[in-house]
Design an enzyme around this catalytic site. Structure first.
Site, PDB file in Angstrom:
ATOM      1  CG  HIS A  70      19.577  34.622  18.632  1.00 16.36           C
ATOM      2  ND1 HIS A  70      20.376  35.229  17.687  1.00 16.36           N
ATOM      3  CD2 HIS A  70      19.270  33.399  18.144  1.00 16.36           C
ATOM      4  CE1 HIS A  70      20.543  34.402  16.672  1.00 16.36           C
ATOM      5  NE2 HIS A  70      19.892  33.292  16.916  1.00 16.36           N
TER       6      HIS A  70
ATOM      7  CB  THR B 213      25.729  27.628  18.195  1.00 17.96           C
ATOM      8  OG1 THR B 213      24.994  28.152  19.312  1.00 17.96           O
ATOM      9  CG2 THR B 213      24.784  27.347  17.047  1.00 17.96           C
TER      10      THR B 213
ATOM     11  CE  LYS C 281      22.911  32.445  19.743  1.00 16.72           C
ATOM     12  NZ  LYS C 281      23.071  30.976  19.725  1.00 16.72           N
TER      13      LYS C 281
ATOM     14  N   GLY D 273      19.966  16.601  25.305  1.00 16.74           N
ATOM     15  CA  GLY D 273      19.384  17.914  25.613  1.00 16.74           C
ATOM     16  C   GLY D 273      17.884  17.874  25.345  1.00 16.74           C
ATOM     17  CB  ALA D 274      15.578  14.942  25.383  1.00 15.95           C
ATOM     18  CG  LEU D 275      13.780  16.952  29.579  1.00 16.24           C
ATOM     19  CD1 LEU D 275      13.757  16.816  31.082  1.00 16.24           C
ATOM     20  CD2 LEU D 275      12.409  16.613  28.996  1.00 16.24           C
TER      21      LEU D 275
ATOM     22  CB  THR E  18      23.096  32.090  12.036  1.00 19.48           C
ATOM     23  OG1 THR E  18      22.467  30.920  12.535  1.00 19.48           O
ATOM     24  CG2 THR E  18      22.539  32.439  10.671  1.00 19.48           C
TER      25      THR E  18
HETATM   26  P1  NAD Z   1      18.089  25.001  26.330  1.00 28.05           P
HETATM   27  O1  NAD Z   1      18.887  25.571  27.449  1.00 28.05           O
HETATM   28  O2  NAD Z   1      16.624  25.215  26.305  1.00 28.05           O
HETATM   29  O3  NAD Z   1      18.340  23.410  26.295  1.00 28.05           O
HETATM   30  C1  NAD Z   1      19.552  22.772  26.578  1.00 28.05           C
HETATM   31  C2  NAD Z   1      19.222  21.441  27.262  1.00 28.05           C
HETATM   32  O4  NAD Z   1      20.444  20.720  27.407  1.00 28.05           O
HETATM   33  C3  NAD Z   1      18.621  21.620  28.667  1.00 28.05           C
HETATM   34  O5  NAD Z   1      17.454  20.842  28.810  1.00 28.05           O
HETATM   35  C4  NAD Z   1      19.736  21.139  29.588  1.00 28.05           C
HETATM   36  O6  NAD Z   1      19.246  20.559  30.784  1.00 28.05           O
HETATM   37  C5  NAD Z   1      20.406  20.103  28.696  1.00 28.05           C
HETATM   38  N1  NAD Z   1      21.769  19.768  29.092  1.00 28.05           N
HETATM   39  C6  NAD Z   1      22.710  20.552  29.693  1.00 28.05           C
HETATM   40  N2  NAD Z   1      23.826  19.846  29.931  1.00 28.05           N
HETATM   41  C7  NAD Z   1      23.584  18.591  29.455  1.00 28.05           C
HETATM   42  C8  NAD Z   1      24.354  17.393  29.429  1.00 28.05           C
HETATM   43  N3  NAD Z   1      25.594  17.339  29.937  1.00 28.05           N
HETATM   44  N4  NAD Z   1      23.813  16.293  28.862  1.00 28.05           N
HETATM   45  C9  NAD Z   1      22.547  16.318  28.365  1.00 28.05           C
HETATM   46  N5  NAD Z   1      21.760  17.421  28.378  1.00 28.05           N
HETATM   47  C10 NAD Z   1      22.290  18.532  28.925  1.00 28.05           C
HETATM   48  O7  NAD Z   1      18.778  25.514  24.986  1.00 28.05           O
HETATM   49  P2  NAD Z   1      18.128  25.617  23.520  1.00 28.05           P
HETATM   50  O8  NAD Z   1      17.507  26.935  23.319  1.00 28.05           O
HETATM   51  O9  NAD Z   1      17.352  24.375  23.246  1.00 28.05           O
HETATM   52  O10 NAD Z   1      19.465  25.624  22.626  1.00 28.05           O
HETATM   53  C11 NAD Z   1      20.379  24.552  22.649  1.00 28.05           C
HETATM   54  C12 NAD Z   1      21.510  24.829  21.669  1.00 28.05           C
HETATM   55  O11 NAD Z   1      20.994  24.840  20.341  1.00 28.05           O
HETATM   56  C13 NAD Z   1      22.194  26.203  21.851  1.00 28.05           C
HETATM   57  O12 NAD Z   1      23.578  26.045  21.631  1.00 28.05           O
HETATM   58  C14 NAD Z   1      21.564  27.054  20.757  1.00 28.05           C
HETATM   59  O13 NAD Z   1      22.407  28.104  20.338  1.00 28.05           O
HETATM   60  C15 NAD Z   1      21.401  26.023  19.674  1.00 28.05           C
HETATM   61  N6  NAD Z   1      20.415  26.310  18.616  1.00 28.05           N
HETATM   62  C16 NAD Z   1      20.711  25.882  17.375  1.00 28.05           C
HETATM   63  C17 NAD Z   1      19.814  26.031  16.344  1.00 28.05           C
HETATM   64  C18 NAD Z   1      20.172  25.493  14.987  1.00 28.05           C
HETATM   65  O14 NAD Z   1      19.396  25.633  14.042  1.00 28.05           O
HETATM   66  N7  NAD Z   1      21.340  24.872  14.842  1.00 28.05           N
HETATM   67  C19 NAD Z   1      18.567  26.646  16.578  1.00 28.05           C
HETATM   68  C20 NAD Z   1      18.272  27.077  17.873  1.00 28.05           C
HETATM   69  C21 NAD Z   1      19.197  26.889  18.895  1.00 28.05           C
END
Ligand code: NAD
Length: 265
Positions: A153, A99, A157, A8-10, A164
């Protein structure tokens, strides 16, 4: 050197994580996986020149070729489960921020990780202030068992309530148990007005542009209320906890759910 891959690097969190790993001592960012911009250099997305990492859409091949120690996952619900399964199969330690997983799924991965004696971390919130909020709320619930949670949020989301909020409700329930709150015969004139019901505790989810990740725990007593609030005002707030998790997972041989279990031992 701890070799790290980010899945999910991007994404919003993924990009921040890549930057944090690149700056961290004793860590090396060896791979980046996403379903977008496949084959492009990661550096152009992060605004960093001379970065020898290319976006791949194949996590399994990344594990086989780069043999990382840790995979950080910030993808989305429905994707993360397969990624954890794959990581544990290849002996790569997952540090999961995504999450939306059920307790049954978490338990399933706990069993696999224990069987393979592989460290793993599932962390609904990496912000240390948020973990303190949960700890303080659980402590306060001993004296103020009537509690409602409001989490706020950004509007992109995908899951509600937040991980949390669920963690907070679980911690409070461990202290006070299931408890009916409010008027038993109350009438909801618009469905959902009273929020979600977790063991008698109401959880309200606000989704609006402008927010990052925020939560208020309001505890009510006779003639007084106590509010405990945490605000993540930027995604950098999650990075110290994330880097701590990457370091800690290296010495674990089982799955830990929640960073608080490693911080407040
Ligand atoms: P986002 O939508 O910006 O990023 C998700 C990324 O995953 C996108 O770049 C997407 O292209 C990629 N992706 C989708 N399917 C994929 C696959 N099969 N393989 C690889 N990459 C894939 O979302 P975000 O805001 O970065 O949040 C991501 C997650 O992190 C959510 O579940 C969010 O609730 C959670 N989160 C957790 C915390 C924490 O502290 N634990 C904090 C913030 C967000």
């Amino acid at each position: 050197m701890i070799k790290v891959v980010v899945a999910g690097a991007l994404g919003r969190m993924g990009q921040e994580s890549c930057k944090a790993v690149l700056k961290a001592e004793g860590m090396e960012l060896v791979g980046a996986v996403d379903t977008r911009e496949i084959g492009s250099p990661l550096g152009i997305h992060l605004g960093i020149a001379d970065l020898d990492v290319t976006i791949s859409d194949n996590l399994e091949k990344t594990f086989q070729e780069l043999k990382p120690d840790v995979v950080i996952d910030f993808t989305r619900p429905g994707v993360v489960q397969g990624n954890i399964e794959l990581a544990l199969t290849y002996g790569v330690r997952p540090v999961v921020g995504t999450t939306g997983m059920s307790s049954t799924e978490i338990q399933h991965f706990q069993e696999i990780a224990a069987g393979k004696q592989t460290g793993a971390l599932i962390v609904p919130n990496f912000a240390i202030g948020a973990l303190l909020m949960i700890k303080f709320a659980a402590e306060a619930a001993k004296y103020f068992p009537h509690v409602e949670i409001i989490e706020l949020h950004h509007d992109q989301k995908m899951d509600a309530p937040s991980g949390t909020a669920i963690k907070t409700a679980e911690a409070i329930t461990a202290v006070r148990g299931n408890m009916a709150q409010g008027m038993p015969s109350e009438l909801e004139k618009i469905e959902g007005s009273r929020g979600g019901n977790y063991e008698g505790m109401r959880i309200h989810s606000v989704r609006l542009p402008g927010f990052v990740a925020h939560q208020e725990v309001i505890l009510g007593g006779i003639g007084q209320t106590l509010t405990i609030r945490h605000d993540s005002i930027s995604r950098e707030s999650f990075m110290p906890g994330l880097l701590l998790a990457v370091r800690k997972v290296m010495s674990l041989q089982h799955l830990v759910y929640g960073l608080e279990n490693l911080l407040f031992e």
